[in-house]
Design a protein around this motif. Sequence first.
Motif, PDB file in Angstrom:
ATOM      1  N   GLN A 100      42.369  38.939  35.307  1.00  0.00           N
ATOM      2  CA  GLN A 100      41.419  39.526  36.261  1.00  0.00           C
ATOM      3  C   GLN A 100      41.574  38.884  37.636  1.00  0.00           C
ATOM      4  O   GLN A 100      41.543  39.575  38.656  1.00  0.00           O
ATOM      5  CB  GLN A 100      39.983  39.337  35.754  1.00  0.00           C
ATOM      6  N   ALA A 101      41.746  37.566  37.647  1.00  0.00           N
ATOM      7  CA  ALA A 101      41.937  36.860  38.915  1.00  0.00           C
ATOM      8  C   ALA A 101      43.203  37.360  39.604  1.00  0.00           C
ATOM      9  O   ALA A 101      43.237  37.555  40.819  1.00  0.00           O
ATOM     10  CB  ALA A 101      42.030  35.354  38.678  1.00  0.00           C
ATOM     11  N   SER A 102      44.221  37.596  38.803  1.00  0.00           N
ATOM     12  CA  SER A 102      45.493  38.086  39.327  1.00  0.00           C
ATOM     13  C   SER A 102      45.304  39.440  39.997  1.00  0.00           C
ATOM     14  O   SER A 102      45.793  39.685  41.097  1.00  0.00           O
ATOM     15  CB  SER A 102      46.498  38.183  38.175  1.00  0.00           C
ATOM     16  N   LEU A 103      44.572  40.305  39.336  1.00  0.00           N
ATOM     17  CA  LEU A 103      44.337  41.656  39.855  1.00  0.00           C
ATOM     18  C   LEU A 103      43.481  41.620  41.118  1.00  0.00           C
ATOM     19  O   LEU A 103      43.785  42.262  42.117  1.00  0.00           O
ATOM     20  CB  LEU A 103      43.666  42.507  38.770  1.00  0.00           C
ATOM     21  N   LEU A 104      42.424  40.812  41.075  1.00  0.00           N
ATOM     22  CA  LEU A 104      41.471  40.789  42.183  1.00  0.00           C
ATOM     23  C   LEU A 104      42.067  40.170  43.441  1.00  0.00           C
ATOM     24  O   LEU A 104      41.820  40.635  44.548  1.00  0.00           O
ATOM     25  CB  LEU A 104      40.210  40.032  41.769  1.00  0.00           C
ATOM     26  N   PHE A 105      42.868  39.112  43.273  1.00  0.00           N
ATOM     27  CA  PHE A 105      43.384  38.410  44.450  1.00  0.00           C
ATOM     28  C   PHE A 105      44.824  38.784  44.764  1.00  0.00           C
ATOM     29  O   PHE A 105      45.405  38.276  45.720  1.00  0.00           O
ATOM     30  CB  PHE A 105      43.252  36.897  44.268  1.00  0.00           C
ATOM     31  N   GLY A 106      45.411  39.655  43.949  1.00  0.00           N
ATOM     32  CA  GLY A 106      46.747  40.125  44.269  1.00  0.00           C
ATOM     33  C   GLY A 106      47.808  39.059  44.147  1.00  0.00           C
ATOM     34  O   GLY A 106      48.783  39.056  44.894  1.00  0.00           O
TER      35      GLY A 106
END
Length: 195
Positions: free
Chosen positions: A82-88
């Motif tokens: 999720q962190a990867s998706l949210l912060f790109g």
Amino acid sequence: MGYKIDHIMSSKIEVIRICEHCKKQFTARTTRTRYCSPICNSRGYKALVRKGKVEKSNNETVQLLNTDLEKIKPLEFLKITQASLLFGISRSTIYRLVNNGHLDIAKFGKRTVIRRCDLEAFFAIPIQDVTLKTGQQFPGFDNCYTITQIQQKYNISSGALYLLIQRQGIVKYSVGKFTCVAKQDIDIIFNAVGR
Ligand SMILES: [Zn+2]
């Protein structure tokens, strides 16, 4: 405080999406952008028309991606994905930042989570925390990365990278059609030990 951070972040976060044609990550202008470029738009659309799946794709794929981001945004604790998706930024880059001591992770039972505010704080590290020489001169191509090279080396989206460069006050050099930054300025962010 919480309100202030939420407000700042909601206006700064760029929309990171996966191009439906070439499958690469890109920074979109809106949450409805489906392709990274006009070329992919054209090719992807033609392919969908051939398969007769335009309607289905509109209704399902796009909605699914948008819903994911909307669900993630208000969360205080994020799974790595999720962190990867949210912060790109890629999962491997997140783990590298954790291993380098730039980011903390927490465990909920067997689940590894990361606090959203820690990620926000990382991207907002003030300039004086980074070793930045004053009056920098162009260090030469061999000592520079282009933006594309940084994206490839550290698996970071262009949106997240530009945000990082801006927030860290890293000097950019325009050379012909390339935008360059000194290798050491970038490496110190991702690789520096003991900071
Ligand atoms: Zn594409």
